[in-house]
Design an enzyme around this catalytic site. Structure first.
Site, PDB file in Angstrom:
ATOM      1  N   ASP A  19     168.264  40.895  23.955  1.00  0.00           N
ATOM      2  CA  ASP A  19     168.189  40.370  22.595  1.00  0.00           C
ATOM      3  C   ASP A  19     169.507  40.202  21.832  1.00  0.00           C
ATOM      4  O   ASP A  19     170.107  39.150  21.814  1.00  0.00           O
ATOM      5  CB  ASP A  19     167.222  41.223  21.765  1.00  0.00           C
ATOM      6  CG  ASP A  19     165.811  41.175  22.327  1.00  0.00           C
ATOM      7  OD1 ASP A  19     165.668  40.819  23.508  1.00  0.00           O
ATOM      8  OD2 ASP A  19     164.859  41.486  21.605  1.00  0.00           O
TER       9      ASP A  19
ATOM     10  N   GLU B 183     160.825  54.043  23.442  1.00  0.00           N
ATOM     11  CA  GLU B 183     161.399  52.760  23.833  1.00  0.00           C
ATOM     12  C   GLU B 183     162.898  52.882  24.118  1.00  0.00           C
ATOM     13  O   GLU B 183     163.432  52.280  25.038  1.00  0.00           O
ATOM     14  CB  GLU B 183     161.181  51.751  22.692  1.00  0.00           C
ATOM     15  CG  GLU B 183     161.718  50.359  22.973  1.00  0.00           C
ATOM     16  CD  GLU B 183     161.463  49.391  21.825  1.00  0.00           C
ATOM     17  OE1 GLU B 183     161.165  49.847  20.707  1.00  0.00           O
ATOM     18  OE2 GLU B 183     161.555  48.177  22.046  1.00  0.00           O
TER      19      GLU B 183
END
Ligand SMILES: *[C@@H]1O[C@H](CO)[C@@H](O)[C@H](O)[C@H]1NC(C)=O
Ligand SMILES: *[C@@H]1O[C@H](CO)[C@@H](O)[C@H](O)[C@H]1NC(C)=O
Ligand SMILES: *[C@@H]1O[C@H](CO)[C@@H](O)[C@H](O)[C@H]1NC(C)=O
Ligand SMILES: *[C@@H]1O[C@H](CO)[C@@H](O)[C@H](O)[C@H]1NC(C)=O
Length: 843
Positions: free
Chosen positions: A579, A813
């Site tokens: 990202d 995460e």
């Protein structure tokens, strides 16, 4: 609908004018020429008229031809790949894989089951604690529920699962066991055990709401007892035939007596599966009284009649829902039994002691299998650590979902999004709460672990993903296939574009799968499977090799970067999977990305290996692999002496900042008439073509994917950067971006916090540990350094992930690089569960 017509059209276009038609065509042409010659003199006006006519006809033809080409282009990318599908259309049917027909394939709910078929019957559990103040209904996994922990403790992917959920003041254990028999996937039973967290703390009433719902087909029939208790239901659907679901009366606990409870039920036609929670919420009323013998009366909420809120989705006759509500006090145990009509010779009912025995037996085999595969005892891990690893594996396996539907896609030839062909996807998911759907690049990592547990299951998943390929060789990277999935995704992320890639990580797991298969021992089953894979793998490879090609030979460039460069500190590259990892500040076609180049080196090697195993042409892949792992060429294209690291190359400037824009407000004007000033990017020094200074995961790729030769002096440099605490090293794992990098922990916009700009990610750390293991087991000048780093990094990662699990109840995460704390979404038992492979040293 659309693509059958399209396939015919394409064939028509490809075919040249042939045979008799062609000869006739040529004759006509020949016939015309002499004619015009003979006449010789024709008056000018006629010629002009004729010319005008021809132009007109040509013009029209060209116009329609163009229209046709436009249409063809706009349809092509929703045409499925032409080679036979890898998985037979019946692969998931109860006749072919009866033991995997039913499963916990609804990772987005706390507890529920469905079958691996489209329009499946779904079953599930909601619950709520009866409080005076509000209704805290639990159903889909939501971080906002604030549960202190939940997840599978054991789950073998086939026979059974044990989950523990900690709500405020009490816990629920949700267990299921399956039993095959008959032609429709057999039976299953559930057991829900509720316990108070501690004896003093009195939790009020608990309601369990079991539901059964159809999704487009099938019928359900309730059977009541004493007017309000749903004792059982019968029903039938296409794929299940007839079945019966029995709701047993609650017990006070195992081996204890019956338990007083109040019962309610509801039968409704609902607006669809994605609104099940709303259906229950809009059906609740607190007119009911819990009235235990000799105890205190109490009002409680229960399903009564469904009153759709104004403006809600229209009801669907084929979406029937039956709800059985049990309201009672802790502790309790409740069982639900599903029995398939075609299972004739069942020896006994799977409930009570029979169910307990089955659970015990499955647990024992699970532990035995786990121990023999991962052998954690031998590696010196304690029993609690082993249980943690079992839970991590079980959540990966128990998080697998079966989805059916279509993506929403767009190509540059479409003004509007269109529907991708409908199809199934059997996949693991990154996170049951936050990402309960398929992600292409996560899946390669997931399958590294799943394949260790159940190779056949992994082969199905890989097949399922490759079967989603279109005729171009493209696979949409995020799979948001049905209304239930779409209801969880912000609309801007739903659309998938066919220029966009995602790291081809499935090659990682393929590499692992074919490693053991040598030509001689290539058993027939594997060969058949690989032969089916090959045409699709070739297209997939070609798709990357052509659409993501870079500006120079053997360089590559991620497409799909953010174009709006004014609003971001650094335009994101979602397609790379990383990202907001800093890339060239000004996206352009001059860019070359080192991570993608390394992914292609890996892909080339695996393609060569698979092709050679099958006796298919492998030379071009082997050549590509040689070129892409030629360390001299790699350095020429990606090594920066100035930065002393591998790097991307592109139109870049380091001197960018986000600044509050200045808005001129004329004197005397009310300021609220003007838009509030935004943060915009300000360029202090103009960009130029150069290497991008952003030391971190991307710079490590030639090492991570083992493209570097063991004697490469660059390894030494990389190892130093990795071990440096001012750069990549932390006591918890490698951080994603060096502390010394200008964009370390920087926000990309006012609200878009750092994601791959510092935090520790387990997927890449797994690759690092794997690569260190490789370099420490192969002759080379830096072998000892690799071995030392391997020990330290592996131990840091395992220790921290485990500690965070104990402290927070979850696997996360990502992990904070200064504190080690879990952050981002949770539970995240996708690639973070690779900790199990690190513990077992399986790479
Ligand atoms: C499943 O489909 C395959 C291919 O179409 C076929 O060969 C096979 O017999 C089918 N299996 C069953 C059990 O129907
Ligand atoms: C990849 O693309 C390059 C450049 O177009 C081409 O030369 C090469 O043959 C391709 N590789 C394979 C394996 O098809
Ligand atoms: C780099 O980007 C700037 C700003 O968009 C542009 O003016 C310049 O031409 C680009 N340089 C190159 C070499 O493409
Ligand atoms: C990590 O934790 C530190 C200290 O609490 C905090 O300042 C920092 O913002 C965190 N990092 C991220 C990426 O959230």
């Amino acid at each position: 609908m659309g693509w059958t017509g399209c396939r015919m059209a394409r064939e028509r276009r490809r075919k040249p004018v042939e045979g008799a038609d062609r000869r006739r065509h040529e004759k006509d042409l020949r016939g015309m020429q002499p004619q015009s010659k003979v006449k010789g003199k024709v008056d000018l006006a006629h010629i002009c008229l004729a010319l005008a006519g021809i132009c007109c006809v040509l013009g029209f033809s060209a116009y329609f031809y163009n229209l046709y080409v436009q249409w063809w282009l706009s349809r092509r990318f929703i045409t499925p790949h032409l080679s036979p599908r890898i998985l037979d259309s019946n692969y998931s049917s109860p006749t072919v894989t009866p033991d995997k027909f039913w499963g916990s394939y609804r990772p987005q709910v706390y507890f529920g089951m469905k079958t691996r078929s489209p329009m499946s019957l779904v079953t599930g559990l909601m619950w709520m604690q009866q409080t005076e103040l509000d209704v805290r209904l639990r159903h889909t996994c939501e971080q906002s529920d604030g549960l202190s922990s939940y997840g599978w403790l054991m789950h073998d992917g086939v026979n059974f699962g044990v989950q523990e959920i900690f709500d405020f003041g009490f816990s629920l254990k949700t267990e299921f066991v399956k039993r095959t028999g008959g032609q429709h996937g057999g039976d299953w039973s559930w057991r829900i055990t509720g316990r108070a967290e501690n004896a003093e703390h009195q939790v009020s009433l608990i309601s369990l709401l079991f539901y059964v719902a159809t999704d487009g087909q099938g019928v359900l029939q309730p059977h009541l007892e004493e007017r309000t208790r749903l004792a059982f239901l019968t029903g039938s659907t296409e794929e299940l035939g007839h079945f019966k679901i029995t709701f047993h009366k609650p017990w006070a606990g195992e081996g204890k007596g019956p338990k007083y409870a109040s019962f309610n039920h509801l039968k409704v036609v609902g607006p669809g599966l994605h609104q099940l929670t709303d259906v229950v919420k809009s059906s609740l009323s607190n007119h009911f009284i819990y009235n235990p013998p000799g105890g205190k009366k109490k009002r409680y909420f229960a399903v009564n009649t469904y009153q759709p809120p104004p403006g809600s989705t229209p009801l669907n006759e084929n979406s029937q829902v039956l709800i059985h509500q049990v309201t009672l006090q802790l502790p309790f145990q409740v069982e639900v039994v599903f029995e398939s009509g075609s299972f004739m010779d069942r020896p006994n009912q799977l409930s009570g002691e029979v169910l307990s025995a089955a659970l015990t037996q499955h647990q024992t085999s699970f532990e035995d299998k786990f121990n023999s595969i991962f052998q954690l005892r031998k590696k010196g891990f304690s029993t609690p650590q082993e249980e943690f690893a079992m839970a991590a594996l079980s959540n990966m396996i128990g998080g697998m979902g079966y989805f059916y539907g279509h993506s929403i896609v767009q190509s540059k030839y479409n003004d509007q999004p269109v529907l991708y062909p409908e199809g199934p996807l059997f996949t693991a998911v990154p996170s049951r709460s936050f990402f309960p759907r398929g992600f292409l690049w996560d899946e390669g990592f997931h399958q590294l672990l799943v394949s260790q547990w159940d190779t056949a299951m992994s082969q199905e998943v890989i097949g399922s993903w490759l079967d989603l390929m279109n005729v171009e060789g493209w696979i949409p990277r995020e799979q948001i296939l049905d209304n239930e999935a779409r209801s969880k995704v912000p609309s801007e992320f739903i659309l998938q574009r066919n220029e966009n890639a995602n790291p081809p990580t499935l090659f990682l797991v393929l590499e692992k799968l074919v490693r053991g298969m040598e030509t001689a021992s290539l058993v027939q089953k594997n060969e058949l499977y690989l032969r089916k894979l090959l045409p699709r793998l070739r297209s997939w490879y070609d798709w990357y090799n052509t659409t993501q090609a870079g500006p120079l030979p053997y360089t590559f460039r991620w497409r799909g970067r953010d174009e709006d460069t004014d609003m971001y500190l650094n335009p994101k590259t979602l397609t790379s999977g990383l990202d907001d990892y800093p890339r060239a500040s000004h996206p352009s076609s001059d860019e070359r990305h080192v991570d993608l180049r390394c992914w292609m080196a890996l892909a080339s090697g695996v393609m060569a290996h698979v092709s050679a195993l099958l006796g298919e042409p492998a030379e071009e892949y082997r050549r590509m692999q040689r070129v892409l792992s030629d360390n001299a060429l790699l350095e020429e294209q990606h090594w920066s002496d100035q930065l002393n690291s591998f790097a991307d190359y592109g139109n870049h400037t380091q001197s960018v900042i986000l600044e509050r824009e200045k808005i001129y407000i004329p004197p005397g004007q009310p300021p609220h008439h003007y838009p509030s000033p935004r943060l915009v990017r300000v360029i202090r020094k103009p960009p130029k073509l150069q290497y991008v200074g952003a030391l971190g995961y991307v710079s490590l790729f030639p090492f991570l994917l083992q493209v570097l030769q063991p004697n490469s002096p660059r390894l030494e440099t990389l190892f130093k950067d990795m071990r440096n605490e001012k750069k990549l090293w932390t006591p918890y794992g490698l951080r994603s971006l060096s502390k010394s990098s200008p964009l370390y922990l920087k926000y990309n916009t006012e609200h878009d916090g750092p994601y791959w700009r510092g935090p520790i990610w387990i997927s890449i750390n797994y690759l690092a540990v794997k690569a260190l293991h490789y370099y420490s087991n192969i002759e080379g000048p830096f072998r000892q350094e690799a071995a030392d780093l391997y020990q330290q990094l592996r131990s840091n990662l395992i220790t921290n992930i485990y500690r965070q699990y104990l402290e927070t109840g979850y696997i996360w995460e990502q992990y904070n690089d200064s504190t080690g704390k879990g952050q981002g979404s949770y539970p995240f038992t996708g690639w973070s569960a690779l900790v199990v492979l690190m513990m077992a040293e399986e790479y």
